[in-house]
Design an enzyme around this catalytic site. Sequence first.
Site, short mmCIF file in Angstrom:
data_model
loop_
_atom_site.label_atom_id
_atom_site.label_comp_id
_atom_site.label_asym_id
_atom_site.label_seq_id
_atom_site.Cartn_x
_atom_site.Cartn_y
_atom_site.Cartn_z
N ASN A 204 0.75 -1.36 -0.16
CA ASN A 204 -0.07 -0.03 -0.05
C ASN A 204 0.81 1.16 -0.03
OD1 ASN A 204 -2.49 -1.35 0.01
ND2 ASN A 204 -2.77 -1.22 2.14
N ASP B 85 2.19 2.00 -9.86
CA ASP B 85 0.86 1.26 -10.05
C ASP B 85 0.94 -0.14 -10.40
OD1 ASP B 85 -2.01 1.49 -9.88
OD2 ASP B 85 -1.86 1.76 -11.74
N ASP C 50 2.58 -2.71 -7.27
CA ASP C 50 2.43 -2.73 -6.15
C ASP C 50 1.59 -4.31 -6.05
OD1 ASP C 50 0.21 -2.33 -7.77
OD2 ASP C 50 -0.67 -0.48 -6.39
N ARG D 20 1.64 -9.95 -3.87
CA ARG D 20 1.73 -11.51 -3.90
C ARG D 20 3.08 -11.99 -3.62
NH1 ARG D 20 -1.60 -9.47 -8.10
NH2 ARG D 20 0.38 -9.07 -9.59
N ASP E 157 -6.05 0.40 -3.74
CA ASP E 157 -5.43 0.57 -5.24
C ASP E 157 -6.47 1.12 -6.42
OD1 ASP E 157 -3.67 0.46 -7.51
OD2 ASP E 157 -3.42 -1.65 -7.76
N HIS E 158 -7.35 0.52 -6.39
CA HIS E 158 -8.33 1.02 -7.68
C HIS E 158 -8.84 2.28 -7.08
CE1 HIS E 158 -8.42 -3.30 -9.56
NE2 HIS E 158 -7.16 -2.96 -9.53
N ASP F 106 -6.78 4.61 -8.08
CA ASP F 106 -6.61 5.08 -9.49
C ASP F 106 -7.98 5.82 -10.00
OD1 ASP F 106 -4.56 3.35 -9.63
OD2 ASP F 106 -5.12 1.48 -10.21
#
Length: 337
Positions: A51, A104, A107, A112, A125-126, A129
């Site tokens: 994050n 972006d 991340d 993962r 994240d989104h 975005d």
Amino acid sequence: MWRWRYVSGRQLHGFRHYKYSAVDTNPLSVYIMQPIWNKIIKIVPLWIAPNLLTFSGFVMILFNYFLLSFYDWDYTASGTSPGLVPTWVWLFSAFTTFCAYALDSIDGKHARRTQSSTPLGELFDHGLDSWATSIFVLSFFSVCSRDNGKTGVSVYTMYIYLSIVLFNFMCSHWEKYNTGVLFLPWGYDISQVVLIAAYLLTGTVGVEIWQEPLLFGYYITDALVILLIGFSLFLSFPQTLYNIYSLGGFISKQHISKATQAVFMDGWGCFLKCYLQGDRLPDEQHAAGAVPLVPVPAGAAGVRGHLRPAGLHGRSGSRRVHRPGHGCPRALRGLRG
């Protein structure tokens, strides 16, 4: 306002059954950018939170926007005073855009890699975005300059830019909401590369290149608008409808026909016609049943629904249990969460 719960308890409960699924078929991303991100991710320390990478990229986008706003608060500097914005600002804009693009892109890989991937991380994240989508476009307007009677682009053209970009972003997450698979849009990687190239071109050649006709009296900005509408009409939106239909979404052939007519003929078709003719959208056109697209700031609410609780479908009041592979083409089975 601070006590308002953005994610309800019901949605949090659905996170237990959520699994991230994405498909990336863009040749630019698969064959060029992904190998670069795979090398960059190796130098990121494992102790850095994913994050933090996400937020750092968003901060760089904001910093670039405020920097351009300081030198060009009304989008006129490039047209009336070409030297008002220093060269280093354009080069710095290219640098920050590339860094935000890279952060972006890595991340999720880093999450993962550190086994810290969560639905909340994807929402964060989104969500950022969805804000960055508008900021990217608003920053780019400083390169084009606002119409001053001789050169530059009109506010109406800026409206079209912002409308198309937000429309494609929302379609991408609406598609994920109904299919369970995030089909990464081709336009994202292409737009980032174009933005970086535009800033570099402006920094090396000067803003004058945007004020000179390219071909048949049309400017580079005119070509970009036509390409944006073309990609939206013939690539992005039709692919979204097809994916929802083929993966067992609620869209039928009748829905596709009506949506295609609304967007192609009444929406973008009318915008493109008015733009090429240099006209504004007449008021009587609205009364005749046209569908003007209003650029609503996406914000985090633009992607709130795509992390829906397990068992809930897109329509309110309807429930459907998603079974692995149910309604999916064989090649995509196992991708859905």
